[in-house]
Scaffold this active site. Structure first.
Site, PDB file in Angstrom:
ATOM      1  N   GLN A  67       0.826  -1.226   0.000  1.00 48.73           N
ATOM      2  CA  GLN A  67       0.000   0.000   0.000  1.00 48.73           C
ATOM      3  C   GLN A  67       0.850   1.261   0.000  1.00 48.73           C
ATOM      4  O   GLN A  67       0.340   2.362  -0.199  1.00 48.73           O
ATOM      5  CB  GLN A  67      -0.937  -0.012   1.213  1.00 48.73           C
ATOM      6  CG  GLN A  67      -0.234   0.112   2.549  1.00 48.73           C
ATOM      7  CD  GLN A  67      -1.168  -0.097   3.735  1.00 48.73           C
ATOM      8  OE1 GLN A  67      -1.751  -1.167   3.897  1.00 48.73           O
ATOM      9  NE2 GLN A  67      -1.296   0.913   4.581  1.00 48.73           N
ATOM     10  N   HIS A 102      -6.350  -1.383  11.663  1.00 49.26           N
ATOM     11  CA  HIS A 102      -5.707  -1.887  10.444  1.00 49.26           C
ATOM     12  C   HIS A 102      -6.526  -3.047   9.872  1.00 49.26           C
ATOM     13  O   HIS A 102      -6.927  -3.946  10.613  1.00 49.26           O
ATOM     14  CB  HIS A 102      -4.292  -2.355  10.773  1.00 49.26           C
ATOM     15  CG  HIS A 102      -3.489  -2.706   9.572  1.00 49.26           C
ATOM     16  ND1 HIS A 102      -3.395  -1.902   8.462  1.00 49.26           N
ATOM     17  CD2 HIS A 102      -2.733  -3.799   9.297  1.00 49.26           C
ATOM     18  CE1 HIS A 102      -2.620  -2.478   7.564  1.00 49.26           C
ATOM     19  NE2 HIS A 102      -2.213  -3.630   8.046  1.00 49.26           N
ATOM     20  N   CYS A 153      -5.239   0.260   3.669  1.00 47.09           N
ATOM     21  CA  CYS A 153      -5.345  -1.158   4.022  1.00 47.09           C
ATOM     22  C   CYS A 153      -6.750  -1.699   3.771  1.00 47.09           C
ATOM     23  O   CYS A 153      -6.924  -2.840   3.349  1.00 47.09           O
ATOM     24  CB  CYS A 153      -4.965  -1.358   5.478  1.00 47.09           C
ATOM     25  SG  CYS A 153      -5.949  -0.365   6.613  1.00 47.09           S
TER      26      CYS A 153
END
Lengths: 229, 214
Positions: free
Chosen positions: B19, B161, B25
């Site tokens: 990324q 995340h 994410c």
């Protein structure tokens, strides 16, 4: 909050042992922790260190503290002298216009065995307090590991000053990684990664997704459980 | 659930992506899930476009973060996902350039999965890789092995995340989830994170979801 893009230029984010400035937020965090606890079962402050980030309207204090609390919850029942339980806590306290708000409170028991082991590791290899002068051997070792890191991950820095700052961040991160290692129950190994020269704030801001903790996402319907064919 | 499962060995998982310096994410977690669903339902593994989501999913905030649940809705309303080759990753938001003609996959729906890790394992083994979101405590310095941080340090209430669970198993009697990350192969175990399974470690069971392809 967004990370300061040039943290090495301000030097405002260094971890400091408990200073008068940190005392207020530390006391506030402790009071918040003790709220609702009966007298005699309240925790006391052990070691504290922290750092502060200032913005126009207030300051954000990040604190790492050990709290000592009695392992006995009911003094009427516990007749024998009771040992104290040590907790390791991370607090984030926001101060705006003289008002404190607790943004983060993560506390966990520190196993005595783990603590001893950790202290031993830290004492022998890594000095804990940022005020202590680093032993020369340790500094040399860190410089060597940092050089390896720079070569491995192809890092370039804008100036000597930035490189110096990144070395200090890297060193602090190595201490932090050892601490995380000591407190992990699994088999994971923590240490140098390609993110080792970033402050925690930089890492969070650049690579993580803070929205996930702030708002609920769209509601979805529940999946049907799978059946054994 | 079977004792162990690994969708990588069955060809349902694309290569580890990166990324870069962007909080995207959520997009990688969702495309990874859709890649798996498409493979299991249509038999073809396609590497799908995260950039399409960064540019065209207006409910989410590109590099500033987003939600898998919003991304599924965006894919549905846009009319599908283009491939990585057709709409390649830039690592920052641009104007939406999606073309329905180039869309190679679609989804019909999305579902939230159980918070019970045994049921999640059973679902994964039958249905495919799962989008999850976790507290990323310690991941900045993770190198290898099965992570099991102290619960108060890795609270399920501080999820920050998103990733993709592609399998599970045991290593020396320690149960783990195999989780595909999007930080490149030079992080973790060839880009993968191994997290303790069965204890709700870091909130891995809190936000599990999947697209549905009919």
């Amino acid at each position: 909050t967004s990370a300061n893009p040039y943290p090495w230029a301000s030097g405002a984010e260094a971890w400091e042992p408990l200073s008068p400035e940190l005392l207020g937020p530390a006391r506030f965090a402790l009071d918040a922790y003790n709220r609702g606890r009966a007298a005699g079962t309240r925790a006391g402050l052990g070691a504290v260190r922290g750092r502060v980030r200032r913005a126009s309207r207030g300051s954000l204090y990040s604190l790492e503290a050990t709290l000592e609390e009695s392992a006995c919850k009911d003094p009427m029942v516990c007749q024998l002298p009771v040992s104290k339980k040590t907790l390791f806590c991370i607090f984030e306290v926001l101060e705006e216009l003289g008002k404190h708000t607790l943004l983060r409170r993560d506390c966990g028991p520190v196993d005595t065995k783990v603590t001893d082991l950790r202290n031993e590791t830290f004492n022998s290899v890594l000095p804990l307090s940022s005020k202590d002068p680093l032993p020369e051997e340790f500094s040399m070792k860190m410089i060597s590991i940092f050089k390896n890191f720079v070569a491995t991950y192809n890092r370039t820095y804008e100036s000597k000053k930035e490189a110096q700052w990144r070395l200090s961040v890297f060193t602090r991160n190595m201490v932090l990684a050892q601490r995380i290692q000591a407190l992990d129950h699994g088999t994971a190994q923590y240490g140098v990664t390609k993110f080792s020269d970033l402050t925690e704030e930089e890492f969070r801001t650049i690579y993580l997704n803070p929205l996930l903790r702030e708002e609920p996402g769209k509601k979805m319907h529940l999946a049907k459980a799978v059946r054994d064919p | 659930a079977p004792l162990e499962w690994d969708w990588r060995k069955k060809g349902a998982v694309t290569e580890v992506k990166n990324q870069r310096m962007c909080g995207s994410c959520w997009a990688f977690s969702v495309t990874g899930n859709v890649e798996g669903q498409w493979f299991l339902n249509r038999g073809t593994l396609l590497s799908l476009s995260e950039q399409e989501l960064l540019d065209c999913d207006k409910m989410d905030k590109a590099c500033m973060g987003g939600f898998p649940s919003n991304a599924y809705l965006a894919i549905k309303s846009l009319g599908g996902l283009e491939t990585e080759d057709d709409y390649s990753y830039q690592g920052h938001m641009k104007a939406c350039n999606f073309s329905a003609k180039k869309a190679k996959v679609y989804i019909n729906d999305s579902v939230e999965l159980s918070k019970n890790e045994q049921k999640l394992a059973a679902w994964l083994a039958v249905k495919g890789p799962i989008s999850v979101a976790i507290n990323a405590f310690g991941m900045q310095f993770y190198r290898h092995g099965i992570a099991h941080p102290l619960r108060p340090l890795c609270s399920p209430w501080f999820i920050d995340h998103a990733m993709l669970v592609v399998g599970y198993g045991n290593r020396s009697n320690v149960p783990f989830w195999a989780i595909k990350n999007s930080w490149g192969t030079d992080w973790g175990e060839e880009g993968y994170y191994y997290l303790h399974r069965g204890s709700g470690a870091c909130g891995v069971n809190i936000m599990a979801s999947s697209a549905v392809v009919d």
